[in-house]
Design a protein around this motif. Structure first.
Motif, PDB file in Angstrom:
ATOM      1  N   ASP A 134      48.312  24.176  81.553  1.00  0.00           N
ATOM      2  CA  ASP A 134      48.968  23.127  82.329  1.00  0.00           C
ATOM      3  C   ASP A 134      49.447  21.965  81.458  1.00  0.00           C
ATOM      4  O   ASP A 134      50.203  21.112  81.923  1.00  0.00           O
ATOM      5  N   LEU A 135      49.001  21.929  80.207  1.00  0.00           N
ATOM      6  CA  LEU A 135      49.467  20.885  79.288  1.00  0.00           C
ATOM      7  C   LEU A 135      50.904  21.151  78.851  1.00  0.00           C
ATOM      8  O   LEU A 135      51.569  20.265  78.317  1.00  0.00           O
ATOM      9  N   GLY A 136      51.374  22.398  79.044  1.00  0.00           N
ATOM     10  CA  GLY A 136      52.749  22.739  78.691  1.00  0.00           C
ATOM     11  C   GLY A 136      53.001  22.776  77.200  1.00  0.00           C
ATOM     12  O   GLY A 136      54.117  22.540  76.738  1.00  0.00           O
ATOM     13  N   LEU A 137      51.971  23.087  76.423  1.00  0.00           N
ATOM     14  CA  LEU A 137      52.132  23.080  74.967  1.00  0.00           C
ATOM     15  C   LEU A 137      52.617  24.420  74.406  1.00  0.00           C
ATOM     16  O   LEU A 137      52.878  24.535  73.216  1.00  0.00           O
ATOM     17  N   ALA A 138      52.763  25.426  75.257  1.00  0.00           N
ATOM     18  CA  ALA A 138      53.179  26.747  74.768  1.00  0.00           C
ATOM     19  C   ALA A 138      54.529  26.687  74.055  1.00  0.00           C
ATOM     20  O   ALA A 138      54.765  27.451  73.118  1.00  0.00           O
ATOM     21  N   GLU A 139      55.411  25.766  74.494  1.00  0.00           N
ATOM     22  CA  GLU A 139      56.719  25.643  73.830  1.00  0.00           C
ATOM     23  C   GLU A 139      56.614  24.828  72.543  1.00  0.00           C
ATOM     24  O   GLU A 139      57.527  24.831  71.732  1.00  0.00           O
ATOM     25  N   ALA A 140      55.522  24.098  72.365  1.00  0.00           N
ATOM     26  CA  ALA A 140      55.416  23.177  71.232  1.00  0.00           C
ATOM     27  C   ALA A 140      54.529  23.694  70.098  1.00  0.00           C
ATOM     28  O   ALA A 140      54.740  23.343  68.938  1.00  0.00           O
ATOM     29  N   VAL A 141      53.531  24.502  70.428  1.00  0.00           N
ATOM     30  CA  VAL A 141      52.631  25.023  69.388  1.00  0.00           C
ATOM     31  C   VAL A 141      52.482  26.535  69.573  1.00  0.00           C
ATOM     32  O   VAL A 141      52.722  27.068  70.654  1.00  0.00           O
ATOM     33  N   SER A 142      52.051  27.206  68.528  1.00  0.00           N
ATOM     34  CA  SER A 142      51.958  28.664  68.558  1.00  0.00           C
ATOM     35  C   SER A 142      50.812  29.144  69.450  1.00  0.00           C
ATOM     36  O   SER A 142      49.830  28.426  69.649  1.00  0.00           O
ATOM     37  N   PRO A 143      50.925  30.383  69.963  1.00  0.00           N
ATOM     38  CA  PRO A 143      49.839  30.954  70.766  1.00  0.00           C
ATOM     39  C   PRO A 143      48.524  30.995  69.980  1.00  0.00           C
ATOM     40  O   PRO A 143      47.453  30.823  70.556  1.00  0.00           O
ATOM     41  N   LEU A 144      48.624  31.182  68.663  1.00  0.00           N
ATOM     42  CA  LEU A 144      47.424  31.203  67.828  1.00  0.00           C
ATOM     43  C   LEU A 144      46.707  29.855  67.898  1.00  0.00           C
ATOM     44  O   LEU A 144      45.485  29.786  68.002  1.00  0.00           O
ATOM     45  N   ARG A 145      47.468  28.778  67.870  1.00  0.00           N
ATOM     46  CA  ARG A 145      46.856  27.446  67.970  1.00  0.00           C
ATOM     47  C   ARG A 145      46.257  27.226  69.353  1.00  0.00           C
ATOM     48  O   ARG A 145      45.208  26.613  69.487  1.00  0.00           O
ATOM     49  N   LEU A 146      46.933  27.718  70.396  1.00  0.00           N
ATOM     50  CA  LEU A 146      46.404  27.558  71.752  1.00  0.00           C
ATOM     51  C   LEU A 146      45.073  28.282  71.913  1.00  0.00           C
ATOM     52  O   LEU A 146      44.221  27.860  72.688  1.00  0.00           O
TER      53      LEU A 146
END
Length: 154
Positions: free
Chosen positions: A123-135
């Motif tokens: 829900d933070l919407g960071l998928a477009e900003a950081v890699s899936p590995l970082r998530l």
């Protein structure tokens, strides 16, 4: 949104709303600003980083400690949880994730921390900003926090 914001503690829900209200570039900037707000380790952890749990899924070395406070008579589910992180200054994404956890969860009752949806970070919407590995790192942080809370209150 994947999770129900009603299941998030107020401070964490507010962070999710802050991230959702801005575009992808601004989300990354918000994460970098949060990385600068990660509290320093208290003195009692300064020389004991080796006793903290390492979150290996993070791309940078990140260590965490979870304390569940309260007195013996308190119901375990109501005891406040305190979070402590050690992450290098040159790892702003990892520090930003840790800061989200501290800002959103520190001081919350154990039951509230355990009720946070495992995928709240989507829900933070960071998928477009950081890699899936970082998530994966933020997901692993939450999983380890919950494991330590369960161990302390079980």
């Amino acid at each position: 949104m994947s999770g129900d914001p009603g299941t998030l503690p107020p401070d964490l829900a507010e962070l999710v709303e802050d991230f959702a209200a801005v575009g992808p570039k601004d989300r990354l900037q918000l994460l970098l600003e949060l990385s600068q707000e990660l509290p320093e380790l208290p003195e009692r952890y300064a020389d004991t980083a080796d006793t903290m749990e390492q979150v290996h899924e993070c791309q940078s070395p990140l260590f965490l400690a979870v304390e569940v406070a309260g007195t013996p008579g308190d119901p375990p589910s109501e005891r406040p949880v305190h979070l402590f992180f050690s992450a290098p200054k040159e790892a702003p994404t990892t520090r930003g994730f840790a800061s989200i956890m501290v800002t959103g969860l520190d001081g919350q009752p154990a039951a509230t921390v355990l009720a946070v949806p495992d995928d709240f970070y989507t829900d933070l919407g960071l998928a477009e900003a950081v890699s899936p590995l970082r998530l994966r790192g933020i997901a692993a942080m939450l999983a380890r926090i919950k494991n330590q809370v369960r161990a302390a209150t079980g």
